[in-house]
Write an enzyme that holds these catalytic residues in place. Structure first.
Site, PDB file in Angstrom:
ATOM      1  N   GLU A  60      -0.200  -1.563  -4.521  1.00 51.37           N
ATOM      2  CA  GLU A  60      -1.351  -2.057  -3.760  1.00 51.37           C
ATOM      3  C   GLU A  60      -1.276  -1.585  -2.311  1.00 51.37           C
ATOM      4  O   GLU A  60      -0.220  -1.640  -1.705  1.00 51.37           O
ATOM      5  CB  GLU A  60      -1.371  -3.593  -3.822  1.00 51.37           C
ATOM      6  CG  GLU A  60      -2.583  -4.214  -3.176  1.00 51.37           C
ATOM      7  CD  GLU A  60      -3.872  -3.563  -3.643  1.00 51.37           C
ATOM      8  OE1 GLU A  60      -4.198  -3.669  -4.837  1.00 51.37           O
ATOM      9  OE2 GLU A  60      -4.565  -2.931  -2.817  1.00 51.37           O
ATOM     10  N   CYS A 113       5.894  -6.565   4.869  1.00 50.44           N
ATOM     11  CA  CYS A 113       6.227  -5.355   4.112  1.00 50.44           C
ATOM     12  C   CYS A 113       6.818  -4.179   4.869  1.00 50.44           C
ATOM     13  O   CYS A 113       7.707  -3.514   4.322  1.00 50.44           O
ATOM     14  CB  CYS A 113       5.004  -4.903   3.339  1.00 50.44           C
ATOM     15  SG  CYS A 113       4.611  -6.087   2.032  1.00 50.44           S
ATOM     16  N   LYS A 152       4.195   4.537  -2.642  1.00 47.95           N
ATOM     17  CA  LYS A 152       3.929   3.254  -1.973  1.00 47.95           C
ATOM     18  C   LYS A 152       4.908   3.050  -0.825  1.00 47.95           C
ATOM     19  O   LYS A 152       4.521   2.730   0.305  1.00 47.95           O
ATOM     20  CB  LYS A 152       4.023   2.115  -2.988  1.00 47.95           C
ATOM     21  CG  LYS A 152       3.954   0.731  -2.388  1.00 47.95           C
ATOM     22  CD  LYS A 152       2.642   0.473  -1.663  1.00 47.95           C
ATOM     23  CE  LYS A 152       2.751  -0.711  -0.739  1.00 47.95           C
ATOM     24  NZ  LYS A 152       1.563  -0.952   0.047  1.00 47.95           N
TER      25      LYS A 152
HETATM   26  P1  NAD Z   1       3.758 -13.645  -2.180  1.00 49.20           P
HETATM   27  O1  NAD Z   1       5.095 -14.203  -1.889  1.00 49.20           O
HETATM   28  O2  NAD Z   1       2.591 -14.075  -1.351  1.00 49.20           O
HETATM   29  O3  NAD Z   1       3.365 -13.932  -3.708  1.00 49.20           O
HETATM   30  C1  NAD Z   1       4.224 -13.763  -4.792  1.00 49.20           C
HETATM   31  C2  NAD Z   1       4.008 -14.924  -5.755  1.00 49.20           C
HETATM   32  O4  NAD Z   1       4.720 -14.654  -6.972  1.00 49.20           O
HETATM   33  C3  NAD Z   1       4.534 -16.269  -5.240  1.00 49.20           C
HETATM   34  O5  NAD Z   1       3.466 -17.191  -5.177  1.00 49.20           O
HETATM   35  C4  NAD Z   1       5.606 -16.672  -6.275  1.00 49.20           C
HETATM   36  O6  NAD Z   1       5.634 -18.068  -6.536  1.00 49.20           O
HETATM   37  C5  NAD Z   1       5.153 -15.898  -7.495  1.00 49.20           C
HETATM   38  N1  NAD Z   1       6.222 -15.678  -8.474  1.00 49.20           N
HETATM   39  C6  NAD Z   1       7.472 -15.195  -8.275  1.00 49.20           C
HETATM   40  N2  NAD Z   1       8.124 -15.089  -9.439  1.00 49.20           N
HETATM   41  C7  NAD Z   1       7.284 -15.521 -10.409  1.00 49.20           C
HETATM   42  C8  NAD Z   1       7.381 -15.636 -11.832  1.00 49.20           C
HETATM   43  N3  NAD Z   1       8.487 -15.275 -12.478  1.00 49.20           N
HETATM   44  N4  NAD Z   1       6.330 -16.126 -12.512  1.00 49.20           N
HETATM   45  C9  NAD Z   1       5.198 -16.493 -11.859  1.00 49.20           C
HETATM   46  N5  NAD Z   1       5.038 -16.386 -10.525  1.00 49.20           N
HETATM   47  C10 NAD Z   1       6.072 -15.913  -9.810  1.00 49.20           C
HETATM   48  O7  NAD Z   1       3.912 -12.059  -2.109  1.00 49.20           O
HETATM   49  P2  NAD Z   1       2.765 -10.983  -1.780  1.00 49.20           P
HETATM   50  O8  NAD Z   1       2.577 -10.850  -0.314  1.00 49.20           O
HETATM   51  O9  NAD Z   1       1.587 -11.245  -2.646  1.00 49.20           O
HETATM   52  O10 NAD Z   1       3.490  -9.654  -2.267  1.00 49.20           O
HETATM   53  C11 NAD Z   1       3.692  -9.388  -3.621  1.00 49.20           C
HETATM   54  C12 NAD Z   1       4.135  -7.941  -3.780  1.00 49.20           C
HETATM   55  O11 NAD Z   1       3.105  -7.061  -3.317  1.00 49.20           O
HETATM   56  C13 NAD Z   1       5.378  -7.573  -2.971  1.00 49.20           C
HETATM   57  O12 NAD Z   1       6.139  -6.663  -3.714  1.00 49.20           O
HETATM   58  C14 NAD Z   1       4.819  -6.899  -1.742  1.00 49.20           C
HETATM   59  O13 NAD Z   1       5.719  -5.968  -1.194  1.00 49.20           O
HETATM   60  C15 NAD Z   1       3.608  -6.201  -2.291  1.00 49.20           C
HETATM   61  N6  NAD Z   1       2.517  -5.952  -1.328  1.00 49.20           N
HETATM   62  C16 NAD Z   1       2.158  -6.929  -0.429  1.00 49.20           C
HETATM   63  C17 NAD Z   1       1.082  -6.716   0.437  1.00 49.20           C
HETATM   64  C18 NAD Z   1       0.640  -7.766   1.433  1.00 49.20           C
HETATM   65  O14 NAD Z   1      -0.237  -7.478   2.218  1.00 49.20           O
HETATM   66  N7  NAD Z   1       1.183  -8.970   1.428  1.00 49.20           N
HETATM   67  C19 NAD Z   1       0.355  -5.514   0.340  1.00 49.20           C
HETATM   68  C20 NAD Z   1       0.727  -4.556  -0.595  1.00 49.20           C
HETATM   69  C21 NAD Z   1       1.808  -4.796  -1.435  1.00 49.20           C
HETATM   70  C1  UGA Z   2       0.414  -2.826   5.663  1.00 52.98           C
HETATM   71  C2  UGA Z   2      -0.309  -1.529   5.270  1.00 52.98           C
HETATM   72  O1  UGA Z   2      -1.283  -1.230   6.268  1.00 52.98           O
HETATM   73  C3  UGA Z   2      -0.978  -1.679   3.901  1.00 52.98           C
HETATM   74  O2  UGA Z   2      -1.580  -0.441   3.515  1.00 52.98           O
HETATM   75  C4  UGA Z   2       0.072  -2.090   2.871  1.00 52.98           C
HETATM   76  O3  UGA Z   2      -0.532  -2.299   1.617  1.00 52.98           O
HETATM   77  C5  UGA Z   2       0.747  -3.368   3.328  1.00 52.98           C
HETATM   78  O4  UGA Z   2       1.336  -3.165   4.632  1.00 52.98           O
HETATM   79  C6  UGA Z   2       1.854  -3.800   2.434  1.00 52.98           C
HETATM   80  O5  UGA Z   2       2.399  -3.033   1.679  1.00 52.98           O
HETATM   81  O6  UGA Z   2       2.174  -4.977   2.575  1.00 52.98           O
HETATM   82  P1  UGA Z   2      -0.333  -5.164   6.667  1.00 52.98           P
HETATM   83  O7  UGA Z   2       1.128  -5.328   6.941  1.00 52.98           O
HETATM   84  O8  UGA Z   2      -1.039  -6.257   5.979  1.00 52.98           O
HETATM   85  O9  UGA Z   2      -0.570  -3.845   5.804  1.00 52.98           O
HETATM   86  O10 UGA Z   2      -1.097  -4.911   8.043  1.00 52.98           O
HETATM   87  P2  UGA Z   2      -1.197  -3.646   9.032  1.00 52.98           P
HETATM   88  O11 UGA Z   2      -2.580  -3.544   9.497  1.00 52.98           O
HETATM   89  O12 UGA Z   2      -0.594  -2.439   8.470  1.00 52.98           O
HETATM   90  O13 UGA Z   2      -0.320  -4.138  10.270  1.00 52.98           O
HETATM   91  C7  UGA Z   2       1.090  -4.277  10.188  1.00 52.98           C
HETATM   92  C8  UGA Z   2       1.652  -4.565  11.568  1.00 52.98           C
HETATM   93  O14 UGA Z   2       1.553  -3.414  12.399  1.00 52.98           O
HETATM   94  C9  UGA Z   2       0.917  -5.679  12.300  1.00 52.98           C
HETATM   95  O15 UGA Z   2       1.834  -6.469  13.007  1.00 52.98           O
HETATM   96  C10 UGA Z   2       0.012  -4.927  13.254  1.00 52.98           C
HETATM   97  O16 UGA Z   2      -0.357  -5.664  14.376  1.00 52.98           O
HETATM   98  C11 UGA Z   2       0.896  -3.747  13.618  1.00 52.98           C
HETATM   99  N1  UGA Z   2       0.148  -2.549  14.084  1.00 52.98           N
HETATM  100  C12 UGA Z   2      -0.730  -1.931  13.269  1.00 52.98           C
HETATM  101  C13 UGA Z   2       0.392  -2.059  15.358  1.00 52.98           C
HETATM  102  O17 UGA Z   2       1.212  -2.606  16.119  1.00 52.98           O
HETATM  103  N2  UGA Z   2      -0.283  -0.943  15.772  1.00 52.98           N
HETATM  104  C14 UGA Z   2      -1.174  -0.294  14.967  1.00 52.98           C
HETATM  105  O18 UGA Z   2      -1.742   0.729  15.410  1.00 52.98           O
HETATM  106  C15 UGA Z   2      -1.403  -0.808  13.689  1.00 52.98           C
END
Ligand code: NAD
Ligand code: UGA
Length: 464
Positions: free
Chosen positions: A158, A273, A217
């Protein structure tokens, strides 16, 4: 009707699967989680995460083709396609502690699928994982499942960013789907392509092999974070030379080979992340006996830590080398605007440092609760305990309240409501101790205008 199950109702699983339900009314989507409180919130009027546009998507489809449940087993049994979207945090103990991704949640979810499935499934890695995790998932599924059941594994990482998740999901730059290069792998990949192309142009749905998809990713996050660390490194040079980091970023960003995005200098990147995924890449490089590669990526995180500390030290130095008993208004606690997420937020480092210097910190954030702030500040490793937090942190309900009687105001998060057109900085100035200082950690304020009001202004990447 295709049945989709998403394991993990977090920041990714919730919005990404809800958008599938929103865009494909003939796909049944069930999002499951072990966390009862989280599922209850998804089923209530107040969703567990704040994300612009998310309410509209969820409320439009919930109870129709979108369901939230803690009945993980039933959702697995019913599903044709299962997204695994559980957390993959940095390991805290054991081998690879502080660097490697903790794959325990992935493994538990995978074993559960193998144990309860009564029919063939497409299992999709949605979580961000180290390269070749799909191989481990496949081995677990094949070793534990009943006869005549087939599992095809896809990688579909994602790329949404928090605060713009719905926009990113409905109109993504690209969707990535990796598969094993076998006829069965291609057939499974096509099924997922068919879902995404219902609202995303075909040319933006990229297919490739599993390992490229997994690594892409980590690579994308590392490259994005590297840009921020690069501009932040330049901001230190700007402060020492009289150059202006916004001007430098503009000059560089107009080169089409560099591009203008992700060149905003700041107090340091946060979020769940960037740091985790880079450390994951560092660990992978070390495991592959590539120490120079590991050191290269590690420096992106080192620079980020340096930037946070550099800004904090600047605050203390400017306030005549002591902040003891001074009131510091901290505006913004989330790691970026338009989210209530505080994971790895620079504000945590800043607050904890100021508390250790015995300042009284008055914090305001439009979307972060007092409970969350206190929880973050008392996490192991942060450096402040409950008693210190109780004594030194006051959580305020407006920026004006936080600034009243303060010696300094620090912008930590770039919320629009902190910009000059929304806040009355003259009124704030009048309510503060003099000399009144502003530290703009996000470059959202107009320094010369603030100076006219009477403020002393310190901004990242600009000399005094
Ligand atoms: P999160 O902690 O918000 O959500 C994960 C959920 O999974 C939790 O609610 C937890 O209770 C649940 N869970 C864990 N083990 C489980 C199981 N065995 N059965 C059912 N539920 C279970 O995490 P997130 O921010 O959604 O991130 C999830 C993944 O996506 C991570 O690998 C992260 O790196 C990736 N990711 C996150 C973002 C972001 O913006 N947060 C963006 C891109 C990718
Ligand atoms: C980031 C990536 O942008 C997503 O594409 C990815 O899916 C995600 O991580 C993930 O894998 O979790 P996110 O962390 O939600 O998304 O937000 P960003 O907009 O990337 O910002 C990350 C941090 O960098 C924030 O603290 C933001 O303020 C900072 N940032 C961003 C800067 O300091 N300068 C910039 O120019 C951009």
């Amino acid at each position: 009707m295709v049945n989709v199950c998403c394991i993990g109702a977090g920041y990714v699983g919730g919005p990404s699967s809800a958008v599938i339900a929103y865009k494909c009314h003939d796909v049944n989507v069930t999002i499951v989680d072990l966390n009862q409180a989280r599922i209850d919130a998804w089923n209530s009027d107040e969703l567990p995460i704040y994300e612009p546009g998310l309410d509209e998507v969820v409320f439009a489809r919930r109870g129709k083709n979108l369901f939230f449940s803690t009945n993980v087993d039933q959702a697995i049994i019913d599903a044709d396609i299962i997204f695994v979207s559980v957390n993959t945090p940095t390991k805290k103990t054991g081998m690879g502690a502080g660097m490697a991704a903790d794959l325990a949640y992935i493994e538990t979810a995978t074993r559960r699928i193998a144990q309860v499935a009564t029919s063939s499934k497409i299992v999709i890695e949605k979580s961000t994982v180290p390269c070749r995790t799909a191989q481990s998932m496949r081995t677990i599924l094949e070793a534990n499942s009943s006869k005549n059941i087939r599992f095809d594994i896809l990688s579909n990482p994602e790329f949404l960013a928090e605060g713009t998740a719905i926009k990113d999901l409905t109109n993504p730059d690209r969707v990535l789907i990796g598969c094993l290069q076998t006829p069965e792998g291609f057939a499974a990949q096509q099924k997922l392509v068919d879902i995404y192309t219902r609202w995303i142009p075909q040319e933006r749905v990229i297919t490739m092999n599993l390992w490229s998809s997994e690594l892409s990713k980590l690579a994308a996050n590392a490259l994005l974070a590297q840009r921020i660390s690069s501009i932040n490194a330049l901001s230190a040079i700007c402060e020492a030379t009289g150059a202006d980091v916004d001007e430098v970023a503009y000059a560089c960003g107009t080169d089409s080979r560099i591009g203008p995005k992700f060149l905003k200098a700041s107090v340091g990147f946060g979020g769940s992340c960037f740091q985790k995924d880079i450390l994951n890449l560092v660990y992978l490089s070390e495991q592959l006996f590539l120490p120079e590669v590991a050191a290269y990526w590690k420096s992106v995180v080192t620079m980020n830590e340096y930037q946070k500390m550099r800004f904090t030290h600047r605050i203390v130095r400017t306030l005549f080398n002591t902040v003891t008993h001074k009131r510091i208004a901290l505006l913004g606690f989330a790691f970026k605007k338009d989210t209530g997420d505080t994971r790895e937020s620079a504000a945590i480092t800043l607050c904890s440092y100021l508390i250790q210097e015995r300042a009284n910190v008055a914090v305001y954030d439009p979307k972060v609760s007092a409970k969350q702030m206190k929880m973050d500040l008392t996490e192991p490793g942060v450096g402040t305990n409950e008693a210190e937090v109780e004594k030194h942190i006051q959580v305020c309900s407006s920026a004006y309240e936080a600034c009243a009687g303060a010696d300094a105001l620090v912008i930590c998060t770039e919320w629009d409501e902190f910009k000059m057109e929304h806040l009355d900085y003259k009124k704030i100035y009048e309510s503060m101790h003099k000399p009144a200082f502003i530290f703009d950690g996000r470059l959202i304020l107009d320094g010369p205008k603030l100076r006219e009001i009477g403020f002393r202004v310190e901004t990242i990447g600009k000399s005094v």
